[in-house]
Design an enzyme around this catalytic site. Sequence first.
Site, mmCIF file in Angstrom:
data_model
loop_
_atom_site.group_PDB
_atom_site.id
_atom_site.type_symbol
_atom_site.label_atom_id
_atom_site.label_comp_id
_atom_site.label_asym_id
_atom_site.label_seq_id
_atom_site.Cartn_x
_atom_site.Cartn_y
_atom_site.Cartn_z
ATOM 1 N N ARG A 165 0.793 -1.231 0.000
ATOM 2 C CA ARG A 165 0.000 0.000 0.000
ATOM 3 C C ARG A 165 0.824 1.280 0.000
ATOM 4 O O ARG A 165 0.561 2.211 -0.749
ATOM 5 C CB ARG A 165 -0.885 0.100 1.264
ATOM 6 C CG ARG A 165 -2.173 -0.586 1.212
ATOM 7 C CD ARG A 165 -2.478 -1.123 2.593
ATOM 8 N NE ARG A 165 -1.484 -2.124 2.890
ATOM 9 C CZ ARG A 165 -1.626 -3.398 2.526
ATOM 10 N NH1 ARG A 165 -2.723 -3.786 1.971
ATOM 11 N NH2 ARG A 165 -0.667 -4.280 2.754
ATOM 12 N N THR A 166 1.797 1.340 0.894
ATOM 13 C CA THR A 166 2.476 2.618 1.100
ATOM 14 C C THR A 166 3.235 3.019 -0.159
ATOM 15 O O THR A 166 3.119 4.144 -0.648
ATOM 16 C CB THR A 166 3.434 2.515 2.306
ATOM 17 O OG1 THR A 166 2.694 1.994 3.408
ATOM 18 C CG2 THR A 166 4.015 3.867 2.657
ATOM 19 N N LYS A 224 26.732 -4.085 -2.170
ATOM 20 C CA LYS A 224 28.195 -4.017 -2.325
ATOM 21 C C LYS A 224 28.833 -3.258 -1.177
ATOM 22 O O LYS A 224 30.030 -2.999 -1.185
ATOM 23 C CB LYS A 224 28.546 -3.317 -3.641
ATOM 24 C CG LYS A 224 27.942 -3.947 -4.872
ATOM 25 C CD LYS A 224 28.226 -3.063 -6.094
ATOM 26 C CE LYS A 224 27.246 -3.332 -7.216
ATOM 27 N NZ LYS A 224 27.257 -2.249 -8.208
ATOM 28 N N ARG A 226 11.282 3.889 3.182
ATOM 29 C CA ARG A 226 10.932 2.954 4.266
ATOM 30 C C ARG A 226 12.203 2.210 4.631
ATOM 31 O O ARG A 226 12.926 1.725 3.754
ATOM 32 C CB ARG A 226 9.850 1.978 3.821
ATOM 33 C CG ARG A 226 9.664 0.834 4.820
ATOM 34 C CD ARG A 226 8.461 -0.013 4.519
ATOM 35 N NE ARG A 226 7.233 0.707 4.832
ATOM 36 C CZ ARG A 226 6.026 0.155 4.812
ATOM 37 N NH1 ARG A 226 5.887 -1.120 4.516
ATOM 38 N NH2 ARG A 226 4.954 0.866 5.102
ATOM 39 N N HIS A 262 5.134 5.749 11.581
ATOM 40 C CA HIS A 262 4.624 5.599 10.213
ATOM 41 C C HIS A 262 3.722 6.813 9.965
ATOM 42 O O HIS A 262 2.494 6.702 9.924
ATOM 43 C CB HIS A 262 3.857 4.278 10.111
ATOM 44 C CG HIS A 262 3.595 3.806 8.713
ATOM 45 N ND1 HIS A 262 3.726 4.615 7.591
ATOM 46 C CD2 HIS A 262 3.184 2.586 8.247
ATOM 47 C CE1 HIS A 262 3.417 3.923 6.513
ATOM 48 N NE2 HIS A 262 3.098 2.690 6.880
HETATM 49 N N1 CP Z 1 -0.103 -0.056 5.890
HETATM 50 C C1 CP Z 1 1.091 -0.320 5.313
HETATM 51 O O1 CP Z 1 2.117 0.280 5.645
HETATM 52 O O2 CP Z 1 1.039 -1.283 4.347
HETATM 53 P P1 CP Z 1 2.280 -1.747 3.465
HETATM 54 O O3 CP Z 1 3.290 -2.379 4.397
HETATM 55 O O4 CP Z 1 1.718 -2.716 2.463
HETATM 56 O O5 CP Z 1 2.862 -0.519 2.828
#
Ligand code: CP
Length: 314
Positions: free
Chosen positions: A50-51, A79, A100, A128
């Site tokens: 999703r993110t 590397k 991320r 998050h």
């Molecule tokens: N909610 C969320 O962060 O989903 P993903 O890990 O799929 O991005």
Amino acid sequence: DKHNFVTIADLTREKILYMIEMAQEFEKHPNRELLKGKVVATLFFEPSTRTRLSFETAANRLGARVIGFADPKVTSGTKGETLKDTILMVSNYADVIVMRHYIEGAAQYASEVAPVPIVNAGDGAHQHPSQCMLDLYSIYKTQGTLENLNIYMVGDLKYGRTVHSLLMAMRHFNPTFHFVAPKELAMPKEYKLYCDEHGIKYQEHTAFNEKVIADADILYMTRVQKERFSDLMEYERVKNVYVLNNELLKNAKPNMKILHPLPRVNEIAYEVDDNPHAYYIQQAGNGLFAREAIFCDVLGITLDDVKNDKTIIK
Ligand code: CP
């Protein structure tokens, strides 16, 4: 000054409401050319569906181009290139970096070394914040307000970074939290201390039943975060601890909505998907509008700019 979007703790009440208003504008008209000519980089050192895809969709719908990786194994990190060098390299190519990372604090570190804005798409079990914006937007949309709500957080409150971010953001809106978790996955002390310091009311529960959740406005379910456990035996012990089904929802208030950041494993039975209280699929859809607002904010595009935008594509 460079604008980052790294932690929700910095956001004032006014800023949260401002971002919600911006997301509302994008929900009315998602397709625009406000980011035409810009390049967005998405660097995902941890898996995501999703993110990453909603950030990339947000960039595409605003007219930007997207570069990046979904799997760090295809990068020169294998590397031995450091995170600092990776961030500096990508800053040569992109106007904004969405990242991320599995290390807590990685986004903050990146924001200190990068000349371009950093958007935190999740750092370990820490924060998050973009998920938090879409959660706030979802709560606002379904309840008509963020004020004075009973919010139940259920499941893995130890490692669940989305509940940590939401707890901090809601401090401006007089919530009553109920933390429902087995003792192994309880809300960490630092977040309970945060509640005490900010006068946030909370109660803790280990039982999960229809009586416990009868006064909930929001039931925020979470997945037990297998990837954060150092001892997989412990994961095995707690992985099936709470499962939401229709029976548990029979006394829920009419306005109550079930949120979940997703992915789910088994904590919400599939029968619940058709229950009128279920909102988690729409919640994920709201991520597009919240993330369009985040891109504009870090790139210096204001709510007035969005309201007066002449680049809307009908
Ligand atoms: N909610 C969320 O962060 O989903 P993903 O890990 O799929 O991005």
